[in-house]
Design a protein around this motif. Sequence first.
Motif, short mmCIF file in Angstrom:
data_model
loop_
_atom_site.label_atom_id
_atom_site.label_comp_id
_atom_site.label_asym_id
_atom_site.label_seq_id
_atom_site.Cartn_x
_atom_site.Cartn_y
_atom_site.Cartn_z
N GLU A 183 39.49 48.96 22.82
CA GLU A 183 38.61 48.16 21.97
C GLU A 183 37.53 47.46 22.80
N TYR A 184 37.83 47.24 24.06
CA TYR A 184 36.84 46.71 25.01
C TYR A 184 37.22 47.21 26.39
N ALA A 185 36.23 47.28 27.29
CA ALA A 185 36.50 47.86 28.61
C ALA A 185 35.48 47.35 29.61
N ALA A 186 35.83 47.48 30.88
CA ALA A 186 34.90 47.16 31.98
C ALA A 186 35.15 48.12 33.12
N VAL A 187 34.08 48.52 33.81
CA VAL A 187 34.20 49.36 35.00
C VAL A 187 33.27 48.81 36.08
N GLY A 188 33.50 49.26 37.31
CA GLY A 188 32.68 48.82 38.43
C GLY A 188 33.38 47.79 39.29
N THR A 189 32.69 47.34 40.32
CA THR A 189 33.30 46.40 41.27
C THR A 189 33.52 45.02 40.68
N GLY A 190 32.80 44.68 39.61
CA GLY A 190 32.99 43.39 38.96
C GLY A 190 33.90 43.44 37.75
N ALA A 191 34.60 44.57 37.56
CA ALA A 191 35.40 44.77 36.34
C ALA A 191 36.49 43.72 36.15
N GLU A 192 37.17 43.33 37.24
CA GLU A 192 38.28 42.37 37.09
C GLU A 192 37.79 41.04 36.53
N MET A 193 36.66 40.55 37.06
CA MET A 193 36.13 39.27 36.57
C MET A 193 35.70 39.39 35.10
N ALA A 194 35.05 40.51 34.76
CA ALA A 194 34.58 40.70 33.39
C ALA A 194 35.76 40.83 32.42
N GLU A 210 26.62 39.45 16.91
CA GLU A 210 26.13 38.36 17.76
C GLU A 210 27.21 37.85 18.70
N ASN A 211 28.45 37.70 18.18
CA ASN A 211 29.56 37.25 19.04
C ASN A 211 29.89 38.26 20.12
N ALA A 212 29.87 39.56 19.76
CA ALA A 212 30.14 40.60 20.75
C ALA A 212 29.04 40.64 21.81
N ARG A 213 27.81 40.47 21.38
CA ARG A 213 26.68 40.44 22.31
C ARG A 213 26.82 39.28 23.30
N GLU A 214 27.14 38.09 22.77
CA GLU A 214 27.29 36.92 23.64
C GLU A 214 28.46 37.08 24.61
N LEU A 215 29.55 37.70 24.14
CA LEU A 215 30.71 37.91 25.01
C LEU A 215 30.38 38.91 26.11
N ALA A 216 29.65 39.96 25.78
CA ALA A 216 29.25 40.96 26.79
C ALA A 216 28.39 40.31 27.87
N ILE A 217 27.43 39.49 27.44
CA ILE A 217 26.55 38.80 28.40
C ILE A 217 27.38 37.85 29.27
N LYS A 218 28.29 37.10 28.65
CA LYS A 218 29.12 36.14 29.39
C LYS A 218 30.00 36.86 30.41
N ALA A 219 30.58 38.01 30.02
CA ALA A 219 31.46 38.76 30.92
C ALA A 219 30.70 39.30 32.13
N VAL A 220 29.53 39.88 31.90
CA VAL A 220 28.74 40.42 33.01
C VAL A 220 28.22 39.29 33.89
N ARG A 221 27.76 38.21 33.25
CA ARG A 221 27.26 37.06 34.01
C ARG A 221 28.35 36.47 34.90
N SER A 222 29.57 36.38 34.38
CA SER A 222 30.70 35.86 35.15
C SER A 222 30.97 36.74 36.37
N ALA A 223 30.91 38.07 36.16
CA ALA A 223 31.15 38.99 37.27
C ALA A 223 30.08 38.87 38.35
N THR A 224 28.83 38.67 37.95
CA THR A 224 27.76 38.58 38.94
C THR A 224 27.87 37.34 39.83
N GLN A 225 28.59 36.33 39.35
CA GLN A 225 28.73 35.12 40.16
C GLN A 225 29.71 35.31 41.32
#
Length: 200
Positions: A131-142, A157-172
């Motif tokens: 139902e949701y997934a992440a790949v790459g070196t930042g996957a664990e954080m996302a 809108e909620n899914a969009r905000e969650l996707a942005i939050k997950a990627v943003r968290s990984a980039t930190q």
Amino acid sequence: MAFEFMPGATVVGISYNNGVVLAAEKRVSFGNFVVNKNMKKTFPVTQHVGAACAGMVADMTVLVRQVEALAKIRKLETRREVAPNSVAKLMSVIMFERRYFPLLTQVIVGGVNDKPEIYTLDPLGSVLPDEYAAVGTGAEMALGIMDAEFKQGMSEENARELAIKAVRSATQRDASSGDGIDLLVVSRNGTREETVPIRN
């Protein structure tokens, strides 16, 4: 087989009530060197299916273009839209055929058939539905963010905000990820793309 030299990235996919949101940051790095700060890693494949990739840019581009062409041929033959699971299987076959000289890319395929669908593919072509997934070196954080906040039947809108939050968290925390986020929203109405900045 280990893929220690896979270039870094963070890519996520989240299903919501009427579709799928795919998000990827824009940085391309190899080791401790940032090769590019403005690379697109989200791709529309058909009108109702998209893909987002982490890994070698050439490999992901070749794979997506090849599957895009095969999906167009399949649509002409069957006179029907190609389902997300068919696109994932096409990718899987291509990646498995190349297993001795693999395409160094991890892929999330997302789209809408009767319901929203997400599939994760590794470089050898394994297909994992979710139902949701992440790949790459930042996957664990996302995934940590998505595990805590994902809910079935979310709004776009909620899914969009969650996707942005997950990627943003990984980039930190992941030095290989950063420099903006590309979003690809896939719904019954088609695909829509946008880019948002990363604000820490």
